[in-house]
Scaffold this motif. Structure first.
Motif, short mmCIF file in Angstrom:
data_model
loop_
_atom_site.label_atom_id
_atom_site.label_comp_id
_atom_site.label_asym_id
_atom_site.label_seq_id
_atom_site.Cartn_x
_atom_site.Cartn_y
_atom_site.Cartn_z
N ALA A 162 0.83 -1.21 0.00
CA ALA A 162 0.00 0.00 0.00
C ALA A 162 0.86 1.26 0.00
O ALA A 162 0.53 2.25 -0.66
CB ALA A 162 -0.94 -0.01 1.22
N THR A 163 1.98 1.22 0.70
CA THR A 163 2.91 2.35 0.70
C THR A 163 3.48 2.55 -0.70
O THR A 163 3.57 3.69 -1.19
CB THR A 163 4.04 2.11 1.71
N ALA A 165 3.35 5.62 -5.90
CA ALA A 165 3.12 5.59 -7.35
C ALA A 165 1.97 6.52 -7.73
O ALA A 165 2.00 7.15 -8.79
CB ALA A 165 2.84 4.16 -7.81
N GLN A 166 0.96 6.62 -6.87
CA GLN A 166 -0.20 7.46 -7.16
C GLN A 166 0.00 8.92 -6.80
O GLN A 166 -0.80 9.76 -7.20
CB GLN A 166 -1.44 6.93 -6.41
N SER A 167 1.05 9.24 -6.08
CA SER A 167 1.21 10.59 -5.52
C SER A 167 1.39 11.67 -6.58
O SER A 167 1.07 12.83 -6.33
CB SER A 167 2.38 10.63 -4.54
N SER A 168 1.89 11.30 -7.74
CA SER A 168 2.09 12.31 -8.79
C SER A 168 0.93 12.32 -9.78
O SER A 168 1.06 12.85 -10.88
CB SER A 168 3.42 12.06 -9.51
N GLY A 169 -0.18 11.74 -9.40
CA GLY A 169 -1.36 11.69 -10.27
C GLY A 169 -1.55 10.27 -10.76
O GLY A 169 -1.70 9.35 -9.96
N GLU A 170 -1.55 10.09 -12.05
CA GLU A 170 -1.70 8.77 -12.65
C GLU A 170 -0.46 7.91 -12.39
O GLU A 170 0.64 8.42 -12.35
CB GLU A 170 -1.88 8.91 -14.17
N ILE A 171 -0.68 6.62 -12.26
CA ILE A 171 0.45 5.70 -12.12
C ILE A 171 1.10 5.55 -13.49
O ILE A 171 0.45 5.21 -14.47
CB ILE A 171 -0.01 4.33 -11.58
N HIS A 172 2.38 5.85 -13.55
CA HIS A 172 3.16 5.73 -14.79
C HIS A 172 3.23 4.24 -15.18
O HIS A 172 3.31 3.37 -14.30
CB HIS A 172 4.56 6.29 -14.56
N PRO A 173 3.19 3.92 -16.48
CA PRO A 173 3.25 2.51 -16.90
C PRO A 173 4.45 1.74 -16.33
O PRO A 173 4.32 0.57 -15.98
CB PRO A 173 3.33 2.59 -18.43
N ASP A 174 5.60 2.38 -16.20
CA ASP A 174 6.77 1.71 -15.61
C ASP A 174 6.57 1.44 -14.12
O ASP A 174 7.04 0.43 -13.59
CB ASP A 174 8.04 2.52 -15.85
N GLN A 175 5.87 2.35 -13.45
CA GLN A 175 5.56 2.11 -12.04
C GLN A 175 4.55 0.97 -11.91
O GLN A 175 4.64 0.16 -10.98
CB GLN A 175 5.02 3.38 -11.39
N GLU A 176 3.60 0.91 -12.84
CA GLU A 176 2.61 -0.17 -12.82
C GLU A 176 3.30 -1.53 -12.99
O GLU A 176 2.97 -2.49 -12.30
CB GLU A 176 1.58 0.05 -13.91
N LYS A 177 4.27 -1.61 -13.88
CA LYS A 177 5.03 -2.85 -14.08
C LYS A 177 5.75 -3.23 -12.79
O LYS A 177 5.77 -4.40 -12.39
CB LYS A 177 6.05 -2.69 -15.21
N ALA A 189 11.02 4.44 -10.90
CA ALA A 189 10.62 3.59 -12.02
C ALA A 189 10.29 4.42 -13.25
O ALA A 189 10.54 4.01 -14.38
CB ALA A 189 9.42 2.71 -11.64
N ASP A 190 9.74 5.62 -13.02
CA ASP A 190 9.41 6.50 -14.16
C ASP A 190 10.52 7.50 -14.44
O ASP A 190 10.35 8.41 -15.24
CB ASP A 190 8.08 7.21 -13.93
N LEU A 191 11.67 7.33 -13.76
CA LEU A 191 12.88 8.16 -13.96
C LEU A 191 12.71 9.61 -13.54
O LEU A 191 13.52 10.46 -13.92
CB LEU A 191 13.38 8.08 -15.42
N HIS A 192 11.69 9.91 -12.75
CA HIS A 192 11.46 11.28 -12.28
C HIS A 192 11.12 11.24 -10.79
O HIS A 192 10.38 10.37 -10.34
CB HIS A 192 10.30 11.94 -13.02
N LEU A 193 11.66 12.20 -10.06
CA LEU A 193 11.31 12.36 -8.65
C LEU A 193 10.48 13.62 -8.52
O LEU A 193 10.96 14.72 -8.77
CB LEU A 193 12.57 12.46 -7.78
N HIS A 194 9.22 13.44 -8.16
CA HIS A 194 8.32 14.58 -8.00
C HIS A 194 8.40 15.08 -6.56
O HIS A 194 8.73 14.33 -5.64
CB HIS A 194 6.89 14.17 -8.36
N GLU A 195 8.09 16.33 -6.37
CA GLU A 195 8.16 16.94 -5.04
C GLU A 195 7.29 16.19 -4.03
O GLU A 195 7.71 15.94 -2.90
CB GLU A 195 7.74 18.41 -5.12
N GLU A 196 6.09 15.83 -4.45
CA GLU A 196 5.19 15.11 -3.55
C GLU A 196 5.78 13.75 -3.16
O GLU A 196 5.66 13.30 -2.02
CB GLU A 196 3.81 14.93 -4.19
#
Length: 142
Positions: free
Chosen positions: A20-21, A26-38, A88-95
């Motif tokens: 769940a964590t 994965a959901q914190s930046s909005g949509e789950i990126h396909p690489d995060q889903e994998k 996984a999506d190669l980006h670190l978002h502030e959230e």
């Protein structure tokens, strides 16, 4: 509380909590990126999450409070998993960065240690290591 929930093992509860964590991050930046889903699907298998639990956790991960492991090695492994999802999506978002600090504290690290571990892990995962650290990591397991 359901009858089956009453007899759920501690390991199963911790695995669902950890998953769940990972979903929350994965959901914190909005949509789950396909690489995060994998990556989540791989973690589902590793953590032995059932299909029904997977769907329930995706729907509302906040229903599963953080249940940290007692073992320090396992806590580091969980922290590592969190960074694998975030990067996984190669980006670190502030959230995501805020949540990483929050989850590091929830895993049992004090604020100073949590900040250090998150900052250092960001350097490692983002590839912004200095030459000395790079050499150390390359030669560590030789």
């Amino acid at each position: 509380m359901s009858y089956s929930k009453l007899f759920e093992s501690g390991a199963s509860t911790r695995n669902k909590s950890h998953f769940a964590t990972l979903v929350s991050l994965a959901q914190s930046s909005g949509e789950i990126h396909p690489d995060q889903e994998k990556a989540l699907i791989r973690f589902k298998s590793i953590l032995d999450i059932s299909d029904s639990s997977y769907e329930a956790i995706l729907k509302d991960p906040s229903l599963y409070p953080v249940t940290p492991p007692n073992d320090s090695e396992e806590r580091i492994a969980w922290l590592h998993d969190l960074f694998k999802i975030v990067f996984a999506d190669l980006h670190l978002h502030e959230e995501e960065q805020k949540l990483l600090r929050k989850y590091a504290r929830a895993l049992g690290y004090n604020e100073e240690d949590a900040n250090y571990l998150v900052t250092r892990s960001i350097e490692i995962f983002s590839g912004s290591l200095n030459l000395e650290d790079y050499r150390y990591l390359l030669n560590k397991n030789r």
